[in-house]
Design a protein around this motif. Structure first.
Motif, PDB file in Angstrom:
ATOM      1  N   PRO A 147       0.830  -1.221   0.000  1.00  0.00           N
ATOM      2  CA  PRO A 147       0.000   0.000   0.000  1.00  0.00           C
ATOM      3  C   PRO A 147       0.856   1.260   0.000  1.00  0.00           C
ATOM      4  CG  PRO A 147      -0.712  -1.547   1.696  1.00  0.00           C
ATOM      5  CD  PRO A 147       0.599  -2.050   1.184  1.00  0.00           C
ATOM      6  N   SER A 148       0.294   2.331  -0.538  1.00  0.00           N
ATOM      7  CA  SER A 148       1.023   3.595  -0.633  1.00  0.00           C
ATOM      8  C   SER A 148       1.414   4.131   0.741  1.00  0.00           C
ATOM      9  CB  SER A 148       0.172   4.632  -1.373  1.00  0.00           C
ATOM     10  OG  SER A 148       0.832   5.876  -1.437  1.00  0.00           O
ATOM     11  N   SER A 149       0.506   4.031   1.731  1.00  0.00           N
ATOM     12  CA  SER A 149       0.802   4.562   3.064  1.00  0.00           C
ATOM     13  C   SER A 149       1.963   3.826   3.718  1.00  0.00           C
ATOM     14  CB  SER A 149      -0.439   4.467   3.955  1.00  0.00           C
ATOM     15  OG  SER A 149      -0.889   3.121   4.041  1.00  0.00           O
ATOM     16  N   ARG A 150       1.992   2.483   3.588  1.00  0.00           N
ATOM     17  CA  ARG A 150       3.084   1.706   4.171  1.00  0.00           C
ATOM     18  C   ARG A 150       4.389   1.987   3.434  1.00  0.00           C
ATOM     19  NH1 ARG A 150       1.981  -4.554   4.659  1.00  0.00           N
ATOM     20  NH2 ARG A 150       0.226  -3.666   5.833  1.00  0.00           N
ATOM     21  N   TYR A 151       4.306   2.106   2.126  1.00  0.00           N
ATOM     22  CA  TYR A 151       5.491   2.412   1.323  1.00  0.00           C
ATOM     23  C   TYR A 151       6.058   3.772   1.708  1.00  0.00           C
ATOM     24  CZ  TYR A 151       8.404   2.699  -2.905  1.00  0.00           C
ATOM     25  OH  TYR A 151       9.462   2.793  -3.768  1.00  0.00           O
ATOM     26  N   PHE A 152       5.170   4.715   2.020  1.00  0.00           N
ATOM     27  CA  PHE A 152       5.571   6.056   2.439  1.00  0.00           C
ATOM     28  C   PHE A 152       6.465   5.990   3.675  1.00  0.00           C
ATOM     29  CE2 PHE A 152       4.937   9.974   4.807  1.00  0.00           C
ATOM     30  CZ  PHE A 152       5.028  10.959   3.833  1.00  0.00           C
ATOM     31  N   PHE A 153       6.041   5.252   4.696  1.00  0.00           N
ATOM     32  CA  PHE A 153       6.814   5.178   5.942  1.00  0.00           C
ATOM     33  C   PHE A 153       8.092   4.368   5.762  1.00  0.00           C
ATOM     34  CE2 PHE A 153       2.499   6.045   7.621  1.00  0.00           C
ATOM     35  CZ  PHE A 153       2.791   7.188   8.349  1.00  0.00           C
ATOM     36  N   ILE A 154       8.052   3.339   4.913  1.00  0.00           N
ATOM     37  CA  ILE A 154       9.272   2.586   4.639  1.00  0.00           C
ATOM     38  C   ILE A 154      10.294   3.481   3.951  1.00  0.00           C
ATOM     39  CG2 ILE A 154      10.246   0.689   3.285  1.00  0.00           C
ATOM     40  CD1 ILE A 154       7.674  -0.853   3.770  1.00  0.00           C
ATOM     41  N   GLN A 155       9.835   4.329   3.038  1.00  0.00           N
ATOM     42  CA  GLN A 155      10.742   5.247   2.359  1.00  0.00           C
ATOM     43  C   GLN A 155      11.362   6.235   3.341  1.00  0.00           C
ATOM     44  OE1 GLN A 155       7.783   6.472  -0.601  1.00  0.00           O
ATOM     45  NE2 GLN A 155       9.242   5.950  -2.206  1.00  0.00           N
ATOM     46  N   LEU A 156      10.574   6.751   4.265  1.00  0.00           N
ATOM     47  CA  LEU A 156      11.118   7.669   5.272  1.00  0.00           C
ATOM     48  C   LEU A 156      12.227   6.996   6.066  1.00  0.00           C
ATOM     49  CD1 LEU A 156       7.970   9.460   6.783  1.00  0.00           C
ATOM     50  CD2 LEU A 156       9.481  10.247   4.970  1.00  0.00           C
ATOM     51  N   ALA A 157      11.972   5.764   6.501  1.00  0.00           N
ATOM     52  CA  ALA A 157      12.978   5.041   7.282  1.00  0.00           C
ATOM     53  C   ALA A 157      14.219   4.761   6.442  1.00  0.00           C
ATOM     54  CB  ALA A 157      12.383   3.729   7.808  1.00  0.00           C
ATOM     55  N   GLY A 158      14.029   4.396   5.177  1.00  0.00           N
ATOM     56  CA  GLY A 158      15.172   4.108   4.304  1.00  0.00           C
ATOM     57  C   GLY A 158      16.017   5.332   4.030  1.00  0.00           C
ATOM     58  N   ILE A 159      15.365   6.458   3.763  1.00  0.00           N
ATOM     59  CA  ILE A 159      16.106   7.695   3.496  1.00  0.00           C
ATOM     60  C   ILE A 159      16.893   8.115   4.729  1.00  0.00           C
ATOM     61  CG2 ILE A 159      15.845  10.162   2.998  1.00  0.00           C
ATOM     62  CD1 ILE A 159      13.409   9.406   1.280  1.00  0.00           C
ATOM     63  N   ALA A 160      16.266   8.018   5.907  1.00  0.00           N
ATOM     64  CA  ALA A 160      16.966   8.380   7.146  1.00  0.00           C
ATOM     65  C   ALA A 160      18.132   7.443   7.418  1.00  0.00           C
ATOM     66  CB  ALA A 160      15.985   8.375   8.317  1.00  0.00           C
ATOM     67  N   ALA A 161      17.927   6.139   7.208  1.00  0.00           N
ATOM     68  CA  ALA A 161      18.968   5.155   7.502  1.00  0.00           C
ATOM     69  C   ALA A 161      20.206   5.368   6.652  1.00  0.00           C
ATOM     70  CB  ALA A 161      18.417   3.740   7.290  1.00  0.00           C
ATOM     71  N   ILE A 162      20.017   5.758   5.397  1.00  0.00           N
ATOM     72  CA  ILE A 162      21.157   5.967   4.502  1.00  0.00           C
ATOM     73  C   ILE A 162      22.041   7.115   4.974  1.00  0.00           C
ATOM     74  CG2 ILE A 162      21.736   6.846   2.205  1.00  0.00           C
ATOM     75  CD1 ILE A 162      21.199   3.897   2.248  1.00  0.00           C
ATOM     76  N   THR A 163      21.429   8.136   5.556  1.00  0.00           N
ATOM     77  CA  THR A 163      22.183   9.338   5.924  1.00  0.00           C
ATOM     78  C   THR A 163      22.627   9.372   7.384  1.00  0.00           C
ATOM     79  OG1 THR A 163      20.037  10.431   6.239  1.00  0.00           O
ATOM     80  CG2 THR A 163      21.140  10.760   4.125  1.00  0.00           C
ATOM     81  N   ILE A 164      22.216   8.376   8.181  1.00  0.00           N
ATOM     82  CA  ILE A 164      22.595   8.368   9.600  1.00  0.00           C
ATOM     83  C   ILE A 164      24.101   8.196   9.808  1.00  0.00           C
ATOM     84  CG2 ILE A 164      22.462   6.924  11.686  1.00  0.00           C
ATOM     85  CD1 ILE A 164      19.446   6.690  11.139  1.00  0.00           C
ATOM     86  N   PRO A 165      24.788   7.265   9.107  1.00  0.00           N
ATOM     87  CA  PRO A 165      26.231   7.076   9.382  1.00  0.00           C
ATOM     88  C   PRO A 165      27.067   8.338   9.220  1.00  0.00           C
ATOM     89  CG  PRO A 165      25.379   5.244   8.106  1.00  0.00           C
ATOM     90  CD  PRO A 165      24.285   6.248   8.157  1.00  0.00           C
TER      91      PRO A 165
END
Length: 337
Positions: A147-165
């Protein structure tokens, strides 16, 4: 906080609040704001135009290729863009601090390797990395398995995870410098544990600068969303429309988004940049205005919370120091431009 700085903060904050308020009001005042319009008719019921409509045919900015009012779409999608950037920045701050604490107390040989990898990673476009990371999920979304809503939150987590290090390594290096101060060395000699050092020293120092750091992370998140929009990846995903009127060409598909956030509007209309540049230029302009507001807030907060404090400390230290002695202080936990 002086009245001058307060006035400098008021204008950009009011713009952001105004965008959010308008974004929530549009679905209430215009329930059919995202309705697809196949054509326009005159008073004689004669078809006079087909989408995309011009600004004269559909004020104020015309329509997208589905015939939806482009201005209302942009305003309604503002809340998703703003809250997404805030969420990404918050995740970066929380997990970046935890990463920095681990980095600070790791052995030197291991941290040197991490630092080298982090520095080399900075030369790789993050948008490409995020795209490669989320590409498998894009297929699931296009196939209606996600679903679009679940994909939205997964994308937020993925974008944040990439830039955390990168943020964690930067903060970790600043923490190492901070831990070398004399009063902390005395605490270590007296038996202070690592947990005590984090709780009593590192965390308070980090929190003092967290507001400024947070605003800087919001600007970086918005910049990354623009890049993702250009390469056809948007928060909540975009799909090929199968219900519009008109001939379809595989090389020129019509896209739509359930969130209509600004990066999505760029993705949806990037192929129209030469025939109808407003469809791309306007969301880019809104991104620029929002980033300008965030940068203005960040600069004002830095001046009020950090620069003034550093100036006061330097003047006090100068009064206490004997003539001919100079002490250089570090502005910890602040990005250097």
């Amino acid at each position: 906080m002086s009245n001058k700085i307060f006035k400098r903060l008021a204008f950009p904050i009011l713009i952001i609040i105004g965008l959010l308020a308008a974004s929530f009001l549009v679905p209430v005042l215009y329930p059919d704001y995202d309705e697809i319009i196949n054509y326009l008719k005159d008073e004689n019921n004669k078809v006079i135009a087909a989408p995309p409509f011009s600004a004269e045919e559909m004020p104020l900015l015309g329509s997208d290729r589905l015939g939806r009012n482009f201005l209302l779409i942009l305003i309604a999608g503002a809340k998703y863009t703003i809250f997404a950037a805030l969420a990404i920045a918050a995740l970066r701050m929380i997990f970046g601090f935890l990463f920095a604490v681990l980095y600070t107390f790791l052995p030197g040989s291991f941290t040197r390797t991490l630092k080298g990898l982090g520095e080399s990673f900075q030369y790789i476009p993050l948008a490409i990395v995020v795209f490669a990371l989320l590409a498998p999920l894009e297929g699931a979304f296009q196939g209606d398995a996600l679903p679009s809503s679940r994909y939205f939150f997964i994308q937020l987590a993925g974008i944040a995870a990439i830039t955390i290090p990168s943020l964690g390594i930067y903060l970790g290096e600043e923490m190492k410098i901070y831990l070398k101060q004399e009063f902390i060395e005395v605490s270590k000699i007296m038996g202070a544990s690592r947990f005590h050092l984090v709780r009593k020293h590192l965390l308070p120092q980090f929190l003092r600068h967290s507001i400024v750091l947070f605003s800087e992370q919001v600007s970086q998140a918005l910049s990354l969303l623009i890049q993702l929009g250009v390469i056809l990846m948007a928060l909540g995903g975009i799909k090929v429309a199968e219900f519009a009127i008109g001939p379809y060409e595989p090389s020129n598909p019509v896209y739509f988004s359930e969130t209509n956030e600004w990066a999505a509007t760029i993705s949806m209309n990037i192929q129209q940049v030469f025939s109808n540049p407003l469809l791309v230029v306007v969301p880019l302009t809104l991104f620029s205005i929002l980033i300008l507001c965030i940068n203005s807030i960040s600069a004002s907060l830095k001046k009020a919370l950090i620069d003034s404090d550093v100036t006061t400390k330097r003047s006090v230290e100068k009064d206490k120091q004997p003539e001919g002695h100079v002490k250089i202080s570090e502005d910890l936990f602040t990005f250097k431009n």
